[in-house]
Design an enzyme around this catalytic site. Structure first.
Site, short mmCIF file in Angstrom:
data_model
loop_
_atom_site.label_atom_id
_atom_site.label_comp_id
_atom_site.label_asym_id
_atom_site.label_seq_id
_atom_site.Cartn_x
_atom_site.Cartn_y
_atom_site.Cartn_z
N THR A 250 11.71 -3.63 0.20
CA THR A 250 11.16 -4.48 1.22
C THR A 250 11.43 -5.88 1.08
O THR A 250 12.28 -6.19 0.18
CB THR A 250 9.62 -4.47 1.14
N LEU B 60 0.92 -1.25 -0.02
CA LEU B 60 0.10 0.05 -0.02
C LEU B 60 0.96 1.34 -0.04
O LEU B 60 0.27 2.29 0.11
CB LEU B 60 -0.81 -0.10 0.96
N GLN C 145 7.14 4.86 8.84
CA GLN C 145 8.31 4.48 8.21
C GLN C 145 8.15 5.30 6.87
O GLN C 145 9.12 5.85 6.33
CB GLN C 145 8.63 3.29 8.20
N ALA D 229 14.34 -12.66 12.51
CA ALA D 229 15.92 -12.15 12.36
C ALA D 229 15.94 -11.62 11.01
O ALA D 229 17.47 -11.41 10.53
CB ALA D 229 16.77 -13.30 12.62
N THR E 56 14.86 -20.18 11.72
CA THR E 56 16.19 -20.86 11.66
C THR E 56 17.12 -20.35 12.70
O THR E 56 17.43 -19.23 12.71
CB THR E 56 16.75 -20.38 10.23
N ASP F 147 12.41 2.06 9.23
CA ASP F 147 11.84 1.19 10.17
C ASP F 147 11.86 1.53 11.47
O ASP F 147 10.94 1.30 12.31
CB ASP F 147 12.32 -0.21 9.85
N LYS G 221 16.30 -6.07 1.88
CA LYS G 221 16.59 -5.18 2.96
C LYS G 221 17.93 -5.28 3.35
O LYS G 221 18.60 -4.29 3.50
CB LYS G 221 15.76 -5.14 4.37
#
Length: 267
Positions: A62, A16, A237, A124, A147, A99, A66
């Site tokens: 995104t 969006l 953000q 993470a 993980t 962010d 990143k």
């Protein structure tokens, strides 16, 4: 000449960000347009160079780019420490992490006091790293990740504690933050942690904004948790990125109305 901005990621059709930024451009009579670009893993560097060659002024970044973008572009100090970015000024080939601002403002909007709290960050990746960076000096931060090896690596990087998913059942936290795509449209509609962990916490922050009412948010409400909004995270953000792109003060209320209206249409 119209200035072009955009967001890159995969998948990206759910974003969006174009709705939000284009509403801001219209409100300020700014000659700009913001588009979404599908960029798959392995295509990022070519996409960034191509965007700069085409004269695109700035990009938001995104999932899943990143961290890799922070290696390609020139990072500011926060990005160097976090190891992930979400905003690129292509005219200067620099990247930033807005962010962090989004996390802090979303928690503030929800009335969640972060001082001295125990926080579990689930995930993470780039969003998780930004969240840990934003909160690690305010309270006691723990990270968990599907993980384990990656989770331990991020925990070491930021000097926080890693907890394996299997060990969460015996732990209690004041705030749970979902920094994974779990719950997002197109991803599994499940809880990122066992329901028992949510029941024992007092606040929940899901960075997912589409849909606004993820399963985590619904379960959090069931147990009376205070809820921080992924929509607010997106808005704040984005507002910070808008200011980096244009040098103008972002019309936050206009951007939020545009996003909320679009989400109501999609519901």
């Amino acid at each position: 000449m119209t200035e072009v901005f955009g967001v890159i990621g995969h998948p990206i059709k759910h974003s969006l960000s174009p709705v939000m930024h284009n509403a801001a451009f219209r409100h300020l009579n700014y000659d700009g347009i913001y588009l979404a670009f599908e960029v798959r893993s392995g295509e990022l560097e070519s996409a960034l160079n191509g965007a700069r060659a085409l004269g695109i002024r700035g990009l938001n970044i995104t999932i899943p780019h990143k961290e890799r973008a922070a290696e390609i572009l020139t990072p500011d100090r926060a990005v160097e420490e976090i190891g992930a970015c979400n905003t690129a000024d292509l005219s200067e080939w620099r990247c930033y992490n807005t962010d962090v601002h989004g996390v802090l403002m979303a928690l503030r909007e929800a009335g969640i006091d972060i001082n001295g709290i125990r926080v579990l960050v689930v995930g993470a990746g780039g969003a998780g790293k930004a969240c840990i960076y934003a909160l690690r000096d305010a309270g006691e931060v723990f990270v968990t990740n599907r993980t384990a090896e990656r989770g331990r690596e991020v925990a070491r990087r930021f000097g926080v504690e890693f907890i394996e998913m299997e060990g969460l059942a015996t732990q209690s936290f004041d705030l749970i933050v979902n920094a994974t795509p779990i719950g997002m449209k197109g991803f599994p509609d499940t809880l990122p942690v066992p329901e028992e962990v949510v029941r024992r916490c007092s606040a929940v922050f899901d960075m997912v904004y589409n849909p606004p009412e993820t399963r985590l948010v619904k379960v959090g409400r069931k147990y009376g948790c205070r809820i921080a909004s992924g929509v607010d995270m997106l808005i704040y953000q984005g507002a910070k990125a808008f200011e980096i792109f244009t040098g103008l003060k972002a019309p936050v209320d206009v951007m939020k109305r545009a996003v909320v209206s679009e989400l109501e249409k999609l519901a």
